[in-house]
Write a protein that holds these residues in place. Structure first.
Motif, mmCIF file in Angstrom:
data_model
loop_
_atom_site.group_PDB
_atom_site.id
_atom_site.type_symbol
_atom_site.label_atom_id
_atom_site.label_comp_id
_atom_site.label_asym_id
_atom_site.label_seq_id
_atom_site.Cartn_x
_atom_site.Cartn_y
_atom_site.Cartn_z
ATOM 1 N N TYR A 96 0.842 -1.203 0.000
ATOM 2 C CA TYR A 96 0.000 0.000 0.000
ATOM 3 C C TYR A 96 0.883 1.261 0.000
ATOM 4 O O TYR A 96 0.622 2.213 -0.729
ATOM 5 N N THR A 108 -7.835 5.218 2.152
ATOM 6 C CA THR A 108 -6.953 4.757 3.230
ATOM 7 C C THR A 108 -6.779 3.234 3.176
ATOM 8 O O THR A 108 -7.628 2.528 2.615
ATOM 9 N N GLU A 110 -7.137 1.280 5.639
ATOM 10 C CA GLU A 110 -8.224 0.703 6.423
ATOM 11 C C GLU A 110 -9.461 0.486 5.557
ATOM 12 O O GLU A 110 -10.112 -0.557 5.635
ATOM 13 N N SER A 111 -9.779 1.483 4.711
ATOM 14 C CA SER A 111 -11.014 1.331 3.923
ATOM 15 C C SER A 111 -10.841 0.316 2.798
ATOM 16 O O SER A 111 -11.787 -0.372 2.430
ATOM 17 N N ILE A 218 -1.259 2.536 10.877
ATOM 18 C CA ILE A 218 -2.521 1.876 10.536
ATOM 19 C C ILE A 218 -3.272 1.582 11.834
ATOM 20 O O ILE A 218 -2.667 1.154 12.826
#
Ligand SMILES: Nc1ncnc2c1ncn2[C@@H]1O[C@H](COP(=O)(O)OS(=O)(=O)O)[C@@H](OP(=O)(O)O)[C@H]1O
Length: 248
Positions: A96, A108, A110-111, A218
């Motif tokens: 990422y 992000t 996370e998403s 994160i």
């Protein structure tokens, strides 16, 4: 004469000091051609391997490419395979980070991780997640290659003990152990081991700026969810390889 083939990974290999490392032990590093050339026998396009030399080729995506094992096996079924693996959670974050450096506007981490954040359903179709399911990819290789023909190198130990891991690589390839502790020093600024001397130079050589980037912070809950997700796949991978990589 047909169009010339491009050699897409040659630069990367050089960036990583790979060519310098391998040429020191008299190995010919020759990348396979890019997709437009795959119908030609890569053997014909590679420099000749002389007596006492080994030809090496490196492309990270082979491990997760469905067609790769059958193609490599039909080309040269005795090929020795080396796979460098690291904790799949760190790998996903690293992947990422690399994309983010090229496309700063992406969502992000996370998403992207979840199909549905409320239910905690992980998006296994996201390549950053998919690539880390090592056991699944390895199953595909074992249809064509015996496990003894594959060496698994720990990405973590490559950092903490580069000479030790390189020792395993040299043994696996049947080479004399020429690369040892003497070749490395730990560069505190870089936070990684570097070569004391690059080949043909008296200067130290570290991997380039695009290696060892700082990862974003994160959400720890997401990291934990990913750890839980990968655990069974990691266990299966340890079983298949007979090595505990210590990722839990
Ligand atoms: N000596 C040394 N110096 C710098 N970096 C090192 C070194 N050894 C291993 N690593 C790790 O290599 C990671 C990048 O390799 P990649 O496999 O992602 O590169 S590539 O995709 O093939 O270009 C890179 O990942 P990131 O830390 O996420 O950038 C490093 O952790």
């Amino acid at each position: 004469m047909g169009p010339r083939c491009r050699y897409p990974i040659a630069k990367g290999m050089r960036d990583e000091g790979f060519v310098e490392w391998v040429s020191e032990i008299d190995v010919v590093a020759a990348p396979l051609p890019s997709p437009p050339c795959t119908r030609k026998l890569p053997r014909d396009l590679m420099p000749r391997t002389l007596e006492g030399q080994i030809t090496m080729e490196k492309t990270p995506s082979y491990f997760v490419t469905k067609e790769a094992p059958a193609r490599i096996s039909s080309m040269a079924k005795g090929t020795k395979l080396i796979v460098v693996v690291r904790d799949p959670v760190t790998r996903a974050i690293s992947d990422y980070t690399q994309t983010l450096s090229k496309k700063p506007d992406i969502p992000t981490f996370e998403s992207l991780t979840f199909k549905n954040r409320t239910t905690g359903l992980i998006d296994t179709s996201w390549s950053a997640i998919q690539i880390g399911i090592y056991a699944k990819h390895l199953e595909n290789w074992l249809l064509y290659f015996p496990i003894g023909q594959i060496l698994f190198v720990s990405g973590e130990r490559l950092i903490s003990d580069p000479a030790g891991e390189l020792g395993r690589v040299q043994d696996f390839l049947g080479l004399k152990r020429i690369i040892t502790d003497k070749h490395f020093y730990f560069n505190k600024t870089k936070g990684f081991p570097c070569l004391k001397k690059a080949e043909g130079s008296s200067k130290p050589h570290c991997l380039g700026k695009t290696k060892g980037r700082t990862h974003p912070d994160i959400d720890q809950e997401v990291v934990q969810r990913l750890r839980d997700f990968y655990r069974p796949f990691n266990m299966k991978f340890y079983q298949m390889t007979g090595q505990d990589f210590g990722w839990d």
